[in-house]
Design a protein around this motif. Sequence first.
Motif, mmCIF file in Angstrom:
data_model
loop_
_atom_site.group_PDB
_atom_site.id
_atom_site.type_symbol
_atom_site.label_atom_id
_atom_site.label_comp_id
_atom_site.label_asym_id
_atom_site.label_seq_id
_atom_site.Cartn_x
_atom_site.Cartn_y
_atom_site.Cartn_z
ATOM 1 N N GLY A 25 64.952 110.724 41.591
ATOM 2 C CA GLY A 25 65.319 112.112 41.830
ATOM 3 C C GLY A 25 66.696 112.471 41.294
ATOM 4 O O GLY A 25 67.284 113.472 41.709
ATOM 5 N N LEU A 26 67.211 111.682 40.369
ATOM 6 C CA LEU A 26 68.549 111.942 39.829
ATOM 7 C C LEU A 26 68.599 113.218 39.001
ATOM 8 O O LEU A 26 69.578 113.965 39.069
ATOM 9 N N PHE A 27 67.555 113.482 38.231
ATOM 10 C CA PHE A 27 67.554 114.687 37.399
ATOM 11 C C PHE A 27 67.569 115.939 38.271
ATOM 12 O O PHE A 27 68.278 116.903 37.991
ATOM 13 N N ARG A 28 66.785 115.915 39.349
ATOM 14 C CA ARG A 28 66.738 117.065 40.256
ATOM 15 C C ARG A 28 68.106 117.268 40.909
ATOM 16 O O ARG A 28 68.592 118.395 41.021
ATOM 17 N N GLU A 32 70.688 120.479 40.686
ATOM 18 C CA GLU A 32 71.171 121.191 41.863
ATOM 19 C C GLU A 32 72.692 121.259 41.900
ATOM 20 O O GLU A 32 73.271 122.224 42.397
ATOM 21 N N ARG A 33 73.357 120.250 41.386
ATOM 22 C CA ARG A 33 74.820 120.188 41.457
ATOM 23 C C ARG A 33 75.525 120.911 40.316
ATOM 24 O O ARG A 33 76.753 120.921 40.263
ATOM 25 N N ARG A 34 74.780 121.493 39.398
ATOM 26 C CA ARG A 34 75.412 122.212 38.281
ATOM 27 C C ARG A 34 76.267 123.370 38.763
ATOM 28 O O ARG A 34 77.310 123.653 38.210
ATOM 29 N N ALA A 39 75.596 127.623 51.658
ATOM 30 C CA ALA A 39 74.939 126.926 52.760
ATOM 31 C C ALA A 39 73.641 127.616 53.164
ATOM 32 O O ALA A 39 72.636 126.958 53.459
ATOM 33 N N SER A 40 73.644 128.947 53.156
ATOM 34 C CA SER A 40 72.429 129.680 53.536
ATOM 35 C C SER A 40 71.316 129.437 52.514
ATOM 36 O O SER A 40 70.151 129.282 52.879
ATOM 37 N N GLU A 41 71.675 129.380 51.228
ATOM 38 C CA GLU A 41 70.683 129.113 50.190
ATOM 39 C C GLU A 41 70.148 127.694 50.318
ATOM 40 O O GLU A 41 68.956 127.451 50.113
ATOM 41 N N ARG A 42 71.029 126.754 50.663
ATOM 42 C CA ARG A 42 70.619 125.364 50.831
ATOM 43 C C ARG A 42 69.620 125.237 51.979
ATOM 44 O O ARG A 42 68.601 124.549 51.855
ATOM 45 N N ARG A 43 69.892 125.940 53.100
ATOM 46 C CA ARG A 43 68.974 125.888 54.239
ATOM 47 C C ARG A 43 67.607 126.447 53.866
ATOM 48 O O ARG A 43 66.572 125.877 54.223
ATOM 49 N N VAL A 44 67.588 127.557 53.136
ATOM 50 C CA VAL A 44 66.326 128.166 52.713
ATOM 51 C C VAL A 44 65.553 127.204 51.810
ATOM 52 O O VAL A 44 64.338 127.000 51.981
ATOM 53 N N ARG A 45 66.250 126.573 50.858
ATOM 54 C CA ARG A 45 65.597 125.645 49.932
ATOM 55 C C ARG A 45 65.056 124.434 50.674
ATOM 56 O O ARG A 45 63.899 124.025 50.466
#
Length: 78
Positions: A25-28, A32-34, A39-45
């Motif tokens: 899962g390194l590519f994913r 994501e880290r680009r 925090a709200s977007e992270r929770r939704v994802r």
Amino acid sequence: MQVLVRDNNVDQALRVLKKKMQREGLFREMKERRAYEKASERRVREKAQAISRHRKAARKKMQREGLIAAPKRKASVR
């Protein structure tokens, strides 16, 4: 992560490395880290990913129990 190069075949070693990175899962994670993710977007994802995992597990369970048909396998070309 370590990949052995056999017979100076760097192309094959590179393919093996990419496959290992994909499985881990390194590519994913790099994608994501680009950019910063709120925090709200992270929770939704993360919630959407959890729902997807749950649906996949339920679908596999139903296939094992014979309640729904399993997908047809692709014929391998060799």
